[in-house]
Motif scaffolding. Structure first.
Motif, PDB file in Angstrom:
ATOM      1  N   TRP A 187     -26.218  30.144  17.100  1.00 18.22           N
ATOM      2  CA  TRP A 187     -24.964  30.904  17.600  1.00 18.22           C
ATOM      3  C   TRP A 187     -24.601  30.371  18.939  1.00 18.22           C
ATOM      4  O   TRP A 187     -25.316  29.553  19.648  1.00 18.22           O
ATOM      5  N   GLY A 245     -23.768  39.217  12.206  1.00 17.08           N
ATOM      6  CA  GLY A 245     -23.601  38.244  13.036  1.00 17.08           C
ATOM      7  C   GLY A 245     -22.721  37.173  12.702  1.00 17.08           C
ATOM      8  O   GLY A 245     -21.627  36.811  13.464  1.00 17.08           O
ATOM      9  N   GLN A 303     -17.217  40.122  19.672  1.00 18.94           N
ATOM     10  CA  GLN A 303     -18.254  39.340  19.583  1.00 18.94           C
ATOM     11  C   GLN A 303     -19.153  39.498  20.974  1.00 18.94           C
ATOM     12  O   GLN A 303     -20.356  39.524  20.946  1.00 18.94           O
ATOM     13  N   LEU A 315     -22.818  40.613  19.689  1.00 13.30           N
ATOM     14  CA  LEU A 315     -23.977  39.515  19.492  1.00 13.30           C
ATOM     15  C   LEU A 315     -24.882  39.312  20.265  1.00 13.30           C
ATOM     16  O   LEU A 315     -25.907  39.381  19.800  1.00 13.30           O
TER      17      LEU A 315
END
Ligand SMILES: Cc1cc2nc3c(=O)[nH]c(=O)nc-3n(C[C@H](O)[C@H](O)[C@H](O)COP(=O)(O)OP(=O)(O)OC[C@H]3O[C@@H](n4cnc5c(N)ncnc54)[C@H](O)[C@@H]3O)c2cc1C
Length: 396
Positions: free
Chosen positions: A63, A102, A114, A118
């Motif tokens: 990520w 996610g 996000q 996240l």
């Protein structure tokens, strides 16, 4: 980003120095950290391991760094996974937030969504569950009827979800809700994030044959969610839902991620329970079955590796992933059956002193393996999807 070979050496060195010995090797379900407000670390080592990995962004290595992830590209992520696997390092954090929501948010969420969700997922602050299935909508998911009606900036939700894994331990739920009855069933569905800590949400655990109770039924009675928690647009949720299922199936084809309990191989088991027979060797039929299982298992590993390489080079692997989910879960069931047969009478124990902890766990693992070809879409329905989508066979 550093050269992958150099990264491999550095990663190996770091893992050897930082992964506690007790965090290596297979983990029982209760030894896996899943985060959330109600969650706690299963051991001090689990906490140390989680904190060390989090500091490097490696609870979600691929990520973006801006959300707290590791910012690794696919090649470097693969190296990290390989090195973790080689040392037997456990994942420091697990759950449907990390593996399913996610990735979907990275693809379909707005920057604001996000930023809101996240970091909390990868820091283990919020635990998520999946609200797809309903009593009247499992395989035929688009038939779902849990309703959300817009009232200004809010959506008011009424209905029920079933088989919601871990709902009693979760803080938020990602849900498919019906926001329109117009047109085809798929076009009236919205993908909605709902905070479960509100009076209109009730969760009731369901007990399973394996003795666990990981499932719940979740009820919504005038629960609400802000409109900013709609992902991908009102009535546009089907595309998000399907993509998320792709992540779920990819996860399920990773056998080690779903098989809980002891990781005894059939060969180990044969040596332990059967080889000490009068002849000291296995009969030809059992040897043949073991060899076949081992070959299938190796073929599966190679196919998975090939698939990963293809996806790193940008090839769309979603159709093959569908096939792999079936093969991997069925192979896992074969393994469980084989183990139990090889154990003979010792494979019949549900409880009691005549059976070791390992034997009891293997039987429970066998019972749980039955669920693998249902969760994430049953094998029969998967075959229909493969026929239509991957093989493009004519449908009635
Ligand atoms: C371990 C596990 C975890 C799960 N976790 C979650 C979760 O967290 N959240 C969630 O929302 N759901 C979850 N589920 C539910 C799961 O997604 C559903 O069980 C699955 O989609 C099947 O739906 P169903 O149970 O309603 O079965 P049904 O759809 O009623 O199917 C019953 C049987 O009929 C067969 N069948 C149905 N339609 C066809 C067809 N067209 N052709 C041929 N055969 C057909 C099926 O293969 C199956 O054998 C979980 C399930 C399991 C086992």
């Amino acid at each position: 980003m550093s050269d992958p070979d150099q990264f491999r050496l550095q990663t190996r060195e770091w893992l050897v120095a930082n992964c506690p010995a007790s965090m290596r090797g297979p983990a029982a379900p209760e030894a896996i950290y899943r985060g959330g407000r109600k969650g706690s670390f299963p051991s001090p080592d689990a906490q140390t391991w989680f904190e060390r990995m989090l500091e490097r962004g490696w609870t979600a290595p691929d990520w973006p760094e801006e959300f707290g992830g590791g910012g690794l590209d696919a090649k470097h992520t693969k190296v990290l996974r390989e090195e973790m696997k080689a040392l037997g390092c456990r994942v420091p954090l697990s759950g449907s937030g990390l593996w399913m929501l996610g990735p979907a948010l990275l693809e379909f969420g707005t920057l604001e969504q996000q930023q809101q969700h996240l970091p909390k997922i990868l820091r283990g602050e919020i635990r998520w569950c999946q609200g797809y299935s309903e009593p009247g909508a499992g395989s035929d998911l688009a038939n779902l009827s849990c309703k959300a009606v817009q009232e200004g900036e809010l959506l008011r939700i009424n209905g029920t979800k079933i088989w919601t894994s871990g709902a009693d331990q979760s803080d938020w739920i990602f849900c498919l809700v019906r926001t329109s009855d117009q047109g085809p069933k798929q076009s009236g569905i919205t993908f909605l994030l709902i905070d479960m800590a509100q009076p209109g949400v009730t969760v009731k655990p369901i007990e399973l044959i394996s003795g666990d109770s990981e499932f719940c039924q979740t009820f919504f009675d005038d629960a609400t969610a802000h409109i900013r928690n709609v992902i991908g647009g009102l009535n546009q949720g089907w595309a998000v839902a399907k993509r998320l299922l792709h992540y779920e199936r990819a996860l399920m084809s990773e056998l080690s991620a779903v098989s809980a309990g002891p990781k005894l191989t059939p060969v180990d088991c044969a040596l332990k329970f059967s080889a000490a027979g009068p002849e000291g060797t296995l009969d030809p039929v059992t040897r043949d079955r073991l060899a076949r299982y081992q070959m299938d298992r190796m073929a599966m590993e190679h196919t998975r590796q090939q698939l990963f390489e293809a996806s790193v080079s940008g090839v769309d692997t979603s159709n093959t992933q569908l096939i792999l989910k079936i093969c991997a879960t069925e192979l896992d069931q074969q393994r469980a059956e084989l183990l139990l047969e090889l154990m003979g009478m010792q494979g019949l124990g549900w409880e009691g002193e005549a059976f070791s902890e390992e034997e009891l766990q293997l039987l429970r693992q066998w019972a749980y393996s039955k669920a693998l070809t249902i969760a994430g879409g049953s094998s029969e329905v998967q075959l229909n999807v493969i026929a239509r989508r991957a093989l493009q066979l004519p449908t009635r």
